[in-house]
Design a protein around this motif. Structure first.
Motif, PDB file in Angstrom:
ATOM      1  N   ILE A 297       0.857  -1.185   0.000  1.00  0.00           N
ATOM      2  CA  ILE A 297       0.000   0.000   0.000  1.00  0.00           C
ATOM      3  C   ILE A 297       0.895   1.237   0.000  1.00  0.00           C
ATOM      4  O   ILE A 297       1.758   1.382   0.858  1.00  0.00           O
ATOM      5  N   ILE A 298       0.695   2.118  -0.966  1.00  0.00           N
ATOM      6  CA  ILE A 298       1.450   3.363  -1.017  1.00  0.00           C
ATOM      7  C   ILE A 298       0.827   4.352  -0.024  1.00  0.00           C
ATOM      8  O   ILE A 298      -0.388   4.544  -0.008  1.00  0.00           O
ATOM      9  N   LEU A 299       1.669   4.963   0.801  1.00  0.00           N
ATOM     10  CA  LEU A 299       1.223   6.009   1.728  1.00  0.00           C
ATOM     11  C   LEU A 299       2.116   7.219   1.494  1.00  0.00           C
ATOM     12  O   LEU A 299       3.309   7.196   1.806  1.00  0.00           O
ATOM     13  N   THR A 300       1.561   8.267   0.899  1.00  0.00           N
ATOM     14  CA  THR A 300       2.384   9.383   0.430  1.00  0.00           C
ATOM     15  C   THR A 300       1.649  10.706   0.573  1.00  0.00           C
ATOM     16  O   THR A 300       0.449  10.738   0.882  1.00  0.00           O
ATOM     17  N   SER A 301       2.373  11.785   0.331  1.00  0.00           N
ATOM     18  CA  SER A 301       1.779  13.123   0.342  1.00  0.00           C
ATOM     19  C   SER A 301       1.405  13.579  -1.059  1.00  0.00           C
ATOM     20  O   SER A 301       0.827  14.648  -1.234  1.00  0.00           O
ATOM     21  N   PHE A 302       1.735  12.761  -2.059  1.00  0.00           N
ATOM     22  CA  PHE A 302       1.581  13.177  -3.464  1.00  0.00           C
ATOM     23  C   PHE A 302       0.392  12.508  -4.141  1.00  0.00           C
ATOM     24  O   PHE A 302       0.182  11.307  -3.995  1.00  0.00           O
ATOM     25  N   ILE A 303      -0.343  13.306  -4.902  1.00  0.00           N
ATOM     26  CA  ILE A 303      -1.514  12.797  -5.602  1.00  0.00           C
ATOM     27  C   ILE A 303      -1.440  13.097  -7.098  1.00  0.00           C
ATOM     28  O   ILE A 303      -2.373  12.828  -7.858  1.00  0.00           O
ATOM     29  N   ASP A 304      -0.302  13.616  -7.584  1.00  0.00           N
ATOM     30  CA  ASP A 304      -0.166  13.968  -8.996  1.00  0.00           C
ATOM     31  C   ASP A 304      -0.013  12.715  -9.864  1.00  0.00           C
ATOM     32  O   ASP A 304       0.408  11.654  -9.392  1.00  0.00           O
ATOM     33  N   ASP A 305      -0.351  12.841 -11.126  1.00  0.00           N
ATOM     34  CA  ASP A 305      -0.323  11.715 -12.060  1.00  0.00           C
ATOM     35  C   ASP A 305       1.049  11.058 -12.146  1.00  0.00           C
ATOM     36  O   ASP A 305       1.159   9.838 -12.328  1.00  0.00           O
ATOM     37  N   GLU A 306       2.114  11.873 -12.011  1.00  0.00           N
ATOM     38  CA  GLU A 306       3.471  11.350 -12.147  1.00  0.00           C
ATOM     39  C   GLU A 306       3.844  10.400 -11.010  1.00  0.00           C
ATOM     40  O   GLU A 306       4.826   9.666 -11.096  1.00  0.00           O
ATOM     41  N   LYS A 307       3.063  10.412  -9.942  1.00  0.00           N
ATOM     42  CA  LYS A 307       3.301   9.501  -8.826  1.00  0.00           C
ATOM     43  C   LYS A 307       2.274   8.373  -8.819  1.00  0.00           C
ATOM     44  O   LYS A 307       2.596   7.201  -8.612  1.00  0.00           O
ATOM     45  N   VAL A 308       1.009   8.732  -9.044  1.00  0.00           N
ATOM     46  CA  VAL A 308      -0.080   7.753  -8.954  1.00  0.00           C
ATOM     47  C   VAL A 308       0.066   6.631  -9.975  1.00  0.00           C
ATOM     48  O   VAL A 308       0.089   5.447  -9.621  1.00  0.00           O
TER      49      VAL A 308
ATOM     50  N   ALA B 120      -7.667   0.434   5.411  1.00  0.00           N
ATOM     51  CA  ALA B 120      -7.043   0.061   4.135  1.00  0.00           C
ATOM     52  C   ALA B 120      -6.193  -1.187   4.294  1.00  0.00           C
ATOM     53  O   ALA B 120      -6.184  -2.066   3.429  1.00  0.00           O
ATOM     54  N   ILE B 121      -5.484  -1.280   5.390  1.00  0.00           N
ATOM     55  CA  ILE B 121      -4.640  -2.454   5.656  1.00  0.00           C
ATOM     56  C   ILE B 121      -5.502  -3.708   5.772  1.00  0.00           C
ATOM     57  O   ILE B 121      -5.203  -4.746   5.175  1.00  0.00           O
ATOM     58  N   ARG B 122      -6.569  -3.619   6.532  1.00  0.00           N
ATOM     59  CA  ARG B 122      -7.456  -4.777   6.718  1.00  0.00           C
ATOM     60  C   ARG B 122      -8.116  -5.171   5.393  1.00  0.00           C
ATOM     61  O   ARG B 122      -8.233  -6.348   5.062  1.00  0.00           O
ATOM     62  N   SER B 123      -8.561  -4.162   4.642  1.00  0.00           N
ATOM     63  CA  SER B 123      -9.218  -4.426   3.360  1.00  0.00           C
ATOM     64  C   SER B 123      -8.268  -5.106   2.387  1.00  0.00           C
ATOM     65  O   SER B 123      -8.620  -6.119   1.748  1.00  0.00           O
ATOM     66  N   THR B 124      -7.056  -4.579   2.280  1.00  0.00           N
ATOM     67  CA  THR B 124      -6.059  -5.154   1.370  1.00  0.00           C
ATOM     68  C   THR B 124      -5.671  -6.555   1.802  1.00  0.00           C
ATOM     69  O   THR B 124      -5.499  -7.460   0.975  1.00  0.00           O
ATOM     70  N   TYR B 125      -5.532  -6.756   3.083  1.00  0.00           N
ATOM     71  CA  TYR B 125      -5.197  -8.079   3.624  1.00  0.00           C
ATOM     72  C   TYR B 125      -6.259  -9.109   3.234  1.00  0.00           C
ATOM     73  O   TYR B 125      -5.949 -10.269   2.943  1.00  0.00           O
TER      74      TYR B 125
END
Length: 210
Positions: free
Chosen positions: A79-90, A114-119
């Motif tokens: 799971i990516i956890l970041t401060s960036f939401i721009d296309d170049e990162k997503v 999110a962790i539980r859902s992904t798991y």
């Protein structure tokens, strides 16, 4: 118990998350890494259930680390956890194989969800990320499919959408019936549809009918 690996170059972020998860009954932090290379090494050694991965880090960033981990261990859930939401990162993160994408503005509860859902096998994406992915797929369909049509094929598609038979199309465009059939076959193939009805629906949905 969900075994979690934290990969983030900010010690306070790791400390805050570790403190929160220490009081959760079903999530335990089994390791921490301050860059993507360390994350890669710990992931392959410990095989955590979930990896929470930052993107921008020294030595090795999150995208490269995600790629390397999944290459060696395809079953990993990152799971990516970041401060960036721009296309170049997503989009590079999605293409690398991430199972989820969250912003650091998310609450601790949302991250845990999110962790539980992904798991449990359900990828979890920030709403803005989901919208970006859907918009990109819609754009792909609009551009990639019908942009391959020739001008004549677009004319034939318009007539198909107006209910013209092959013979009526031939008469209208002053071409042979055999040529019409060739155009229709090409249209169905390029639009990836099975019949004239689906081709007409596609045309209306994408504003191709005057």
């Amino acid at each position: 118990m969900i075994r979690l690996l934290l990969v983030d170059d900010h010690q306070m972020v790791r400390l805050g998350l570790s403190s929160y998860f220490s009081i959760q009954e079903d999530i335990t932090v089994i390791g921490e890494a301050e860059d993507g290379q360390q994350g890669f090494e710990i992931a392959l050694k410990e095989k955590p259930d979930i990896i929470l991965m930052d993107l921008v880090m020294e030595v090795m960033d999150g995208i490269e680390s995600t790629q390397k981990i999944l290459k060696e261990w395809p079953e990993a859930k990152i799971i990516i956890l970041t401060s960036f939401i721009d296309d170049e990162k997503v989009f590079p993160a999605m293409e690398a194989g991430a199972s989820g994408y969250l912003l650091k503005t998310s609450s601790a509860g949302e991250i845990a969800e999110a962790i539980r859902s992904t798991y449990n096998g359900d990828p979890y994406f920030e709403t803005e990320v989901t919208e970006k992915i859907l918009d990109r797929e819609t754009t792909k369909q609009k551009v990639v499919l019908h942009d391959d049509l020739t001008n004549r094929e677009k004319e034939v598609l318009q007539l198909i959408s107006q209910g013209y038979s092959n013979q009526e199309i031939a008469d209208s465009l002053f071409i042979t019936l055999k040529t019409v059939k060739t155009h229709v076959s090409n249209i169905l193939s390029k639009l990836q549809v099975e019949d004239r009805t689906q081709a007409a629906i596609y045309a209306f949905r994408h504003d191709l009918v005057e």
